[in-house]
Design an enzyme around this catalytic site. Structure first.
Site, PDB file in Angstrom:
ATOM      1  N   SER A   1      38.354  55.800   5.510  1.00 21.50           N
ATOM      2  CA  SER A   1      37.162  56.593   5.791  1.00 21.50           C
ATOM      3  C   SER A   1      36.932  56.640   7.296  1.00 21.50           C
ATOM      4  CB  SER A   1      35.953  56.012   5.054  1.00 21.50           C
ATOM      5  OG  SER A   1      34.888  56.921   5.106  1.00 21.50           O
ATOM      6  N   ASN A   2      35.754  57.016   7.708  1.00 22.55           N
ATOM      7  CA  ASN A   2      35.431  57.047   9.137  1.00 22.55           C
ATOM      8  C   ASN A   2      33.977  56.629   9.300  1.00 22.55           C
ATOM      9  OD1 ASN A   2      33.686  59.498   9.017  1.00 22.55           O
ATOM     10  ND2 ASN A   2      35.610  60.419   8.346  1.00 22.55           N
ATOM     11  N   ARG A   3      33.495  56.565  10.538  1.00 20.77           N
ATOM     12  CA  ARG A   3      32.176  55.957  10.771  1.00 20.77           C
ATOM     13  C   ARG A   3      31.024  56.949  10.678  1.00 20.77           C
ATOM     14  NH1 ARG A   3      33.302  54.365  16.093  1.00 20.77           N
ATOM     15  NH2 ARG A   3      31.061  54.273  16.333  1.00 20.77           N
ATOM     16  N   SER A   4      31.284  58.154  10.208  1.00 21.65           N
ATOM     17  CA  SER A   4      30.184  59.125  10.104  1.00 21.65           C
ATOM     18  C   SER A   4      29.097  58.597   9.161  1.00 21.65           C
ATOM     19  CB  SER A   4      30.724  60.450   9.566  1.00 21.65           C
ATOM     20  OG  SER A   4      29.649  61.265   9.181  1.00 21.65           O
TER      21      SER A   4
END
Ligand code: CTP
Length: 401
Positions: free
Chosen positions: A206-209
């Site tokens: 995933s990513n940090r959004s």
């Protein structure tokens, strides 16, 4: 239109969350509002009127009779552009619903024609009690705006629904109440959050959004009268009236977005969509005894590019560009490649900007180049500027069609 330059009566009633109202007061003043605080006598058991007098635009009042003014409730009610009650206790809600004007706060509520935003806060049992809910229903029917409380820690260590939202959310709701209805009848589709791509039964890429920017756009568009569908990977709550579709992966998001594409007048892709996903996710959990796994990635579909290719005349397409270098030129390239009308460029390497922050600093870029630089601001301020640009584009489209 926002709270800037507007007269706001901030009513504070007697609950433990009264201390948070100081933050609301300060933020309203910072946003340019003229704030007149009114505390119920019980509120002063939790927080002093002097504290509000120090941060507000005029001295706090606590009674109908003690200020020396003959009629403080009519002065406050008649001159208000907005009344915000935070926290609103069960007693104040009941008095307001039944027209019991015993104290200054409810008398002011009865003496105003300005919009009213109620922010209830109380223990879960009280919040869920039919007496409270029925009173709120009566008030909603009369056009009173209600910001539902959040689920979280309550006084005494209990956890449940009834917690007063944070000051920033209350001020955003106040801004929304005063928002122009310039998106009435416009169907807006927004995506938000970082997608999660499955590695195995328990792991994801995933990513940090955080999804905060996309949610702020959805909330502000709804406040301006749009009918909004929000495709989100987060579990953030949304206001009544917003259609919320929960997704996890880029493929889920694509399916949800495509299902709503043709019915949307405006599409804002604020989501941080993964560019790659594991080509062969494992059904079960990958065990470490088998050694370090080699995870082969494959590209995901570029949802926005697909939307750009299939864009129907008059449809407005807005993308985001998260960049660390050559921000404006990279963003303009994305706008052209993906056939967008507007792109929001953010330098995600800069402090306080983008992922996981409450603030953002962006440049809005249209087909003709940069339109507006927005210095470090709240994500709601960015949402408002973006929606202003969308409204201008819609006007252009309508005047040429
Ligand atoms: N986007 C999308 N589908 C993808 C990747 C991105 O719809 N698979 C959208 C995002 O929602 C955003 C825009 O495309 O509105 C740009 O995303 P960004 O990650 O900045 O750019 P990419 O096109 O992925 O290019 P790069 O990663 O090379 O910068």
């Amino acid at each position: 239109m926002s709270v800037a330059g507007r007269r706001v009566v901030l009513g504070v009633s007697g609950g433990i969350a009264a201390y948070k109202a100081v933050g609301v007061c300060r933020r309203l003043v910072d946003a340019g509002a003229h704030v007149a605080p009114v505390l119920t006598p019980n509120a002063t058991r939790f927080i002093g009127a002097a504290t509000f007098s120090a941060v507000a635009s005029e001295p706090a009042l606590t009674s109908l009779y003690d200020s020396g003014e003959p009629s403080p409730h009519t002065r406050l009610g008649q001159s208000a552009d907005l009344v915000v009650i935070a926290p609103a206790t069960a007693r104040v809600i009941s008095a307001y619903a039944t027209g019991n004007s015993e104290g200054l706060l409810v008398a002011t509520l009865l003496a105003t024609r300005a919009p009213v935003l109620l922010c209830p806060a109380m223990h879960t049992e009280m919040w869920e009690h039919p007496a409270v809910q029925d009173n709120l229903e009566v008030l909603r029917r009369r056009g009173v705006h209600v910001l539902d409380p959040e689920v979280g820690q309550l006084a005494g260590g209990d956890v449940g629904a009834g917690r007063l939202p944070e000051p920033a959310a209350i001020v955003a709701a106040a801004q929304a109440v005063l928002a122009p209805q310039d998106l009435k009848g416009v169907r807006v589709l927004v995506s938000a959050g970082g997608t999660r791509e499955k590695i195995d039964a328990v792991r994801v890429i995933s990513n940090r959004s955080s999804g905060k920017q996309g949610h702020a756009i959805a909330e502000d568009a709804a406040a301006r009268g749009a009918s909004v569908t929000l495709v989100t990977t987060t579990d953030r709550a949304v206001s009544r009236g917003i259609e919320r579709i929960a997704v996890a992966s880029a493929a889920d998001m694509q399916a949800a977005v495509l299902a709503h594409r043709d019915a949307s007048d405006v599409i804002v892709m604020a989501a941080a969509v993964a560019d790659f996903r594991p080509a062969a996710p494992a059904e079960g959990k990958i065990k470490k005894d088998a050694g370090v796994p080699q995870i082969v990635l494959e590209p995901t579909e570029d949802i926005l590019r697909g939307l750009g290719e299939a864009k129907r005349p008059g449809q407005i397409l807005v993308g985001f560009a998260a960049e660390t270098d050559d921000v404006a030129s990279n963003a303009l390239g994305k706008l052209q490649r993906k056939n967008l009308d507007l792109i929001v460029a953010n330098d995600v390497g800069a402090p306080g900007v983008g992922f996981d922050h409450d603030t953002n600093a962006v440049t809005l870029i249209g087909t003709g180049g940069p339109i507006l630089d927005i210095p470090l601001s709240s994500k709601h301020d960015v949402a408002r500027a973006l929606l202003d640009a969308v409204v201008a584009l819609l006007k252009d489209v309508r005047s040429t069609s």
